[in-house]
Design a protein around this motif. Structure first.
Motif, short mmCIF file in Angstrom:
data_model
loop_
_atom_site.label_atom_id
_atom_site.label_comp_id
_atom_site.label_asym_id
_atom_site.label_seq_id
_atom_site.Cartn_x
_atom_site.Cartn_y
_atom_site.Cartn_z
N SER A 65 0.81 -1.22 0.00
CA SER A 65 0.00 0.00 0.00
C SER A 65 0.84 1.27 0.00
O SER A 65 0.40 2.31 -0.50
CB SER A 65 -0.95 0.01 1.21
N LYS B 188 -6.82 3.07 -6.71
CA LYS B 188 -7.63 1.90 -6.37
C LYS B 188 -6.80 0.79 -5.73
O LYS B 188 -7.23 0.19 -4.74
CB LYS B 188 -8.34 1.39 -7.63
N HIS C 287 -4.16 1.16 -3.95
CA HIS C 287 -3.84 1.62 -2.60
C HIS C 287 -5.01 1.39 -1.65
O HIS C 287 -4.83 0.91 -0.52
CB HIS C 287 -3.48 3.11 -2.63
N LYS C 288 -6.21 1.71 -2.11
CA LYS C 288 -7.40 1.56 -1.27
C LYS C 288 -7.68 0.09 -0.98
O LYS C 288 -8.02 -0.28 0.15
CB LYS C 288 -8.60 2.21 -1.95
N LYS C 289 -7.54 -0.76 -2.01
CA LYS C 289 -7.80 -2.20 -1.83
C LYS C 289 -6.77 -2.82 -0.90
O LYS C 289 -7.12 -3.60 0.00
CB LYS C 289 -7.79 -2.90 -3.19
N LYS D 196 -7.48 -1.74 2.70
CA LYS D 196 -8.56 -2.49 3.34
C LYS D 196 -8.08 -3.88 3.75
O LYS D 196 -8.40 -4.37 4.83
CB LYS D 196 -9.75 -2.60 2.39
N ASN E 77 -8.57 4.50 9.88
CA ASN E 77 -9.69 4.41 8.94
C ASN E 77 -10.79 5.41 9.27
O ASN E 77 -11.43 5.94 8.36
CB ASN E 77 -10.25 2.99 8.94
N LEU F 289 -10.42 8.85 7.68
CA LEU F 289 -10.77 9.03 6.27
C LEU F 289 -12.11 9.75 6.11
O LEU F 289 -12.34 10.41 5.10
CB LEU F 289 -10.83 7.66 5.56
#
Length: 212
Positions: free
Chosen positions: A26, A34, A36-38, A41, A83, A86
């Motif tokens: 990440s 995308k 990075h976000k996946k 998570k 999180n 965000l």
């Protein structure tokens, strides 16, 4: 019982390994993309799972370890708070929710207890006492920063990004430290502290690039 504990340790290590890999991934990909976000998570789920499993292990016979227990709590705080932050990128959000204040407030209390426990331990010449002070102090700085941020939401809107990077990199530091200490088997004080020091420089670097 020992066989059950061993299974839990393997599961804990499995999720910890996934967290380490996805966390490194990440920070290598473009921030906000995308991938990075996946990966973020995946990292969050893995780290929370690994930490939750580590806590009962640290309370089981022949595996008792108060420090690893509180580090598990610390890691969960970093991921959850990282999180939660965000949501502050939304322009209409000008106040922190009760859950966000409870998250930071709980870690603030735990950090104070860690520092006190560490100081008392040093007075009694207990091993690893300096680690309680070091990580407790780190937790104090983060949680105090949280409440300062909650008070200045309307003034510095980009501060959410700085705090998000700090929390998630902090959780990654925990993963790297666990790999060095538990995976490689290097358990001296330098193995515990060095990743945090290097990670702090990385956080400072990224914060210097963010216009607050």
């Amino acid at each position: 019982m020992e066989e059950i504990i061993t299974i839990f340790i393997y599961i804990h290590a499995f999720f910890g390994g996934l967290g380490l890999i996805s966390g490194i991934g990440s920070i290598l990909v473009k921030k906000g993309s995308k991938p990075h976000k996946k990966l973020g998570k995946f990292f969050s789920i893995s780290m929370i799972s690994s930490s939750l499993i580590s806590m009962p292990i640290a309370c089981m016979p022949n595996h008792e370890n108060n420090f690893l227990f509180v580090i598990g709590l610390f890691t969960i705080y970093l991921v959850i708070s990282g999180n939660q932050i965000l949501t502050f990128k939304q322009k209409e959000k000008n106040t922190a929710k009760l859950l966000e204040r409870i998250t930071s407030g709980s870690m603030l209390i735990i950090s104070i207890c860690m520092v006190i426990y560490g100081i008392l331990g040093m007075l009694q010449n207990k091993s690893n006492s300096i680690l309680y002070i070091f990580f407790g102090g780190f937790g104090l700085s983060l949680t105090i920063r949280d409440f300062i941020y909650f008070k200045n939401l309307a003034k510095k809107k980009n501060l959410w990004l700085s705090n998000h990077i700090g929390k998630m990199v902090g959780a990654l530091i925990a993963s790297i430290t666990a790999f060095i200490v538990a995976g490689i088997g290097i358990g001296n004080i330098f193995a515990w502290i060095t990743p945090s020091i290097l990670g702090t420089f990385y956080i400072i670097y990224w914060r210097s690039k963010i216009k607050l």
